[in-house]
Design a protein around this motif. Structure first.
Motif, PDB file in Angstrom:
ATOM      1  N   VAL A 209       0.841  -1.207   0.000  1.00 35.84           N
ATOM      2  CA  VAL A 209       0.000   0.000   0.000  1.00 35.84           C
ATOM      3  C   VAL A 209       0.874   1.255   0.000  1.00 35.84           C
ATOM      4  O   VAL A 209       0.619   2.204  -0.747  1.00 35.84           O
ATOM      5  CB  VAL A 209      -0.967  -0.006   1.210  1.00 35.84           C
ATOM      6  CG1 VAL A 209      -1.679   1.320   1.350  1.00 35.84           C
ATOM      7  CG2 VAL A 209      -1.980  -1.142   1.067  1.00 35.84           C
ATOM      8  N   LEU A 210       1.919   1.258   0.813  1.00 30.34           N
ATOM      9  CA  LEU A 210       2.818   2.408   0.861  1.00 30.34           C
ATOM     10  C   LEU A 210       3.553   2.598  -0.462  1.00 30.34           C
ATOM     11  O   LEU A 210       3.712   3.733  -0.935  1.00 30.34           O
ATOM     12  CB  LEU A 210       3.819   2.250   2.005  1.00 30.34           C
ATOM     13  CG  LEU A 210       3.228   2.325   3.408  1.00 30.34           C
ATOM     14  CD1 LEU A 210       4.267   1.914   4.439  1.00 30.34           C
ATOM     15  CD2 LEU A 210       2.683   3.707   3.708  1.00 30.34           C
ATOM     16  N   ASN A 211       3.990   1.505  -1.083  1.00 32.43           N
ATOM     17  CA  ASN A 211       4.668   1.605  -2.373  1.00 32.43           C
ATOM     18  C   ASN A 211       3.752   2.186  -3.441  1.00 32.43           C
ATOM     19  O   ASN A 211       4.193   3.001  -4.257  1.00 32.43           O
ATOM     20  CB  ASN A 211       5.184   0.242  -2.831  1.00 32.43           C
ATOM     21  CG  ASN A 211       6.323  -0.311  -1.996  1.00 32.43           C
ATOM     22  OD1 ASN A 211       6.541  -1.519  -1.998  1.00 32.43           O
ATOM     23  ND2 ASN A 211       7.053   0.524  -1.279  1.00 32.43           N
ATOM     24  N   ARG A 212       2.487   1.802  -3.404  1.00 32.46           N
ATOM     25  CA  ARG A 212       1.525   2.348  -4.375  1.00 32.46           C
ATOM     26  C   ARG A 212       1.313   3.849  -4.172  1.00 32.46           C
ATOM     27  O   ARG A 212       0.953   4.558  -5.107  1.00 32.46           O
ATOM     28  CB  ARG A 212       0.192   1.617  -4.280  1.00 32.46           C
ATOM     29  CG  ARG A 212       0.268   0.213  -4.834  1.00 32.46           C
ATOM     30  CD  ARG A 212      -1.052  -0.497  -4.749  1.00 32.46           C
ATOM     31  NE  ARG A 212      -0.907  -1.864  -5.212  1.00 32.46           N
ATOM     32  CZ  ARG A 212      -1.677  -2.859  -4.830  1.00 32.46           C
ATOM     33  NH1 ARG A 212      -2.662  -2.647  -3.957  1.00 32.46           N
ATOM     34  NH2 ARG A 212      -1.482  -4.066  -5.296  1.00 32.46           N
ATOM     35  N   ALA A 213       1.559   4.312  -2.940  1.00 29.88           N
ATOM     36  CA  ALA A 213       1.453   5.741  -2.631  1.00 29.88           C
ATOM     37  C   ALA A 213       2.794   6.446  -2.871  1.00 29.88           C
ATOM     38  O   ALA A 213       3.001   7.556  -2.399  1.00 29.88           O
ATOM     39  CB  ALA A 213       1.000   5.930  -1.189  1.00 29.88           C
ATOM     40  N   ARG A 214       3.696   5.786  -3.593  1.00 29.87           N
ATOM     41  CA  ARG A 214       5.023   6.324  -3.931  1.00 29.87           C
ATOM     42  C   ARG A 214       5.888   6.581  -2.707  1.00 29.87           C
ATOM     43  O   ARG A 214       6.618   7.555  -2.623  1.00 29.87           O
ATOM     44  CB  ARG A 214       4.897   7.580  -4.789  1.00 29.87           C
ATOM     45  CG  ARG A 214       4.366   7.287  -6.152  1.00 29.87           C
ATOM     46  CD  ARG A 214       4.340   8.468  -7.094  1.00 29.87           C
ATOM     47  NE  ARG A 214       5.128   9.608  -6.657  1.00 29.87           N
ATOM     48  CZ  ARG A 214       4.752  10.868  -6.816  1.00 29.87           C
ATOM     49  NH1 ARG A 214       3.614  11.146  -7.382  1.00 29.87           N
ATOM     50  NH2 ARG A 214       5.515  11.855  -6.408  1.00 29.87           N
ATOM     51  N   LEU A 215       5.795   5.678  -1.733  1.00 29.84           N
ATOM     52  CA  LEU A 215       6.664   5.715  -0.564  1.00 29.84           C
ATOM     53  C   LEU A 215       7.535   4.466  -0.588  1.00 29.84           C
ATOM     54  O   LEU A 215       7.027   3.357  -0.766  1.00 29.84           O
ATOM     55  CB  LEU A 215       5.848   5.768   0.728  1.00 29.84           C
ATOM     56  CG  LEU A 215       5.070   7.059   0.943  1.00 29.84           C
ATOM     57  CD1 LEU A 215       4.071   6.888   2.078  1.00 29.84           C
ATOM     58  CD2 LEU A 215       6.010   8.217   1.241  1.00 29.84           C
ATOM     59  N   GLY A 216       8.831   4.641  -0.427  1.00 31.75           N
ATOM     60  CA  GLY A 216       9.731   3.502  -0.357  1.00 31.75           C
ATOM     61  C   GLY A 216       9.563   2.788   0.974  1.00 31.75           C
ATOM     62  O   GLY A 216       9.141   3.389   1.963  1.00 31.75           O
ATOM     63  N   THR A 217       9.889   1.518   1.022  1.00 31.99           N
ATOM     64  CA  THR A 217       9.765   0.749   2.264  1.00 31.99           C
ATOM     65  C   THR A 217      11.042  -0.038   2.516  1.00 31.99           C
ATOM     66  O   THR A 217      11.672  -0.547   1.601  1.00 31.99           O
ATOM     67  CB  THR A 217       8.580  -0.221   2.214  1.00 31.99           C
ATOM     68  OG1 THR A 217       8.664  -1.014   1.027  1.00 31.99           O
ATOM     69  CG2 THR A 217       7.254   0.514   2.224  1.00 31.99           C
ATOM     70  N   LEU A 218      11.411  -0.111   3.779  1.00 34.03           N
ATOM     71  CA  LEU A 218      12.553  -0.897   4.227  1.00 34.03           C
ATOM     72  C   LEU A 218      12.045  -1.826   5.315  1.00 34.03           C
ATOM     73  O   LEU A 218      11.578  -1.367   6.358  1.00 34.03           O
ATOM     74  CB  LEU A 218      13.649   0.023   4.771  1.00 34.03           C
ATOM     75  CG  LEU A 218      14.878  -0.659   5.354  1.00 34.03           C
ATOM     76  CD1 LEU A 218      15.631  -1.422   4.266  1.00 34.03           C
ATOM     77  CD2 LEU A 218      15.789   0.382   5.991  1.00 34.03           C
ATOM     78  N   LEU A 219      12.101  -3.130   5.057  1.00 37.29           N
ATOM     79  CA  LEU A 219      11.618  -4.128   6.008  1.00 37.29           C
ATOM     80  C   LEU A 219      12.765  -5.054   6.390  1.00 37.29           C
ATOM     81  O   LEU A 219      12.895  -6.157   5.865  1.00 37.29           O
ATOM     82  CB  LEU A 219      10.483  -4.962   5.395  1.00 37.29           C
ATOM     83  CG  LEU A 219       9.154  -4.272   5.212  1.00 37.29           C
ATOM     84  CD1 LEU A 219       9.084  -3.524   3.915  1.00 37.29           C
ATOM     85  CD2 LEU A 219       8.041  -5.285   5.290  1.00 37.29           C
ATOM     86  N   PRO A 220      13.641  -4.623   7.299  1.00 42.58           N
ATOM     87  CA  PRO A 220      14.762  -5.487   7.677  1.00 42.58           C
ATOM     88  C   PRO A 220      14.275  -6.684   8.490  1.00 42.58           C
ATOM     89  O   PRO A 220      13.238  -6.613   9.143  1.00 42.58           O
ATOM     90  CB  PRO A 220      15.640  -4.576   8.527  1.00 42.58           C
ATOM     91  CG  PRO A 220      14.690  -3.583   9.098  1.00 42.58           C
ATOM     92  CD  PRO A 220      13.620  -3.385   8.062  1.00 42.58           C
ATOM     93  N   ASP A 221      15.037  -7.759   8.442  1.00 37.36           N
ATOM     94  CA  ASP A 221      14.673  -8.887   9.293  1.00 37.36           C
ATOM     95  C   ASP A 221      15.146  -8.599  10.723  1.00 37.36           C
ATOM     96  O   ASP A 221      15.913  -7.674  10.958  1.00 37.36           O
ATOM     97  CB  ASP A 221      15.217 -10.216   8.762  1.00 37.36           C
ATOM     98  CG  ASP A 221      16.728 -10.261   8.690  1.00 37.36           C
ATOM     99  OD1 ASP A 221      17.387  -9.586   9.504  1.00 37.36           O
ATOM    100  OD2 ASP A 221      17.246 -10.964   7.825  1.00 37.36           O
TER     101      ASP A 221
END
Length: 53
Positions: A31-43
């Motif tokens: 959803v955030l990517n579709r709103a043109r926001l990058g995402t970082l999901l580290p383990d």
């Protein structure tokens, strides 16, 4: 993921029992990517190393 023309970046901080592969975290990232926001999901392992130096 960093979408083309991203307006910002969101770093996820999840606790134990959650991971970057959880359906909820992946959905929110999409959803955030579709709103043109990058995402970082580290383990969790990477997050622990960053927190302890």
């Amino acid at each position: 993921m960093l979408p083309e023309g991203a307006r910002g970046l969101v770093a996820f901080a999840h606790g134990s029992g959650s991971s970057r592969n959880s359906p909820r975290n992946r959905y929110v990232a999409t959803v955030l990517n579709r709103a043109r926001l990058g995402t970082l999901l580290p383990d969790n392992q990477i997050a622990r190393r960053c927190a302890t130096g």
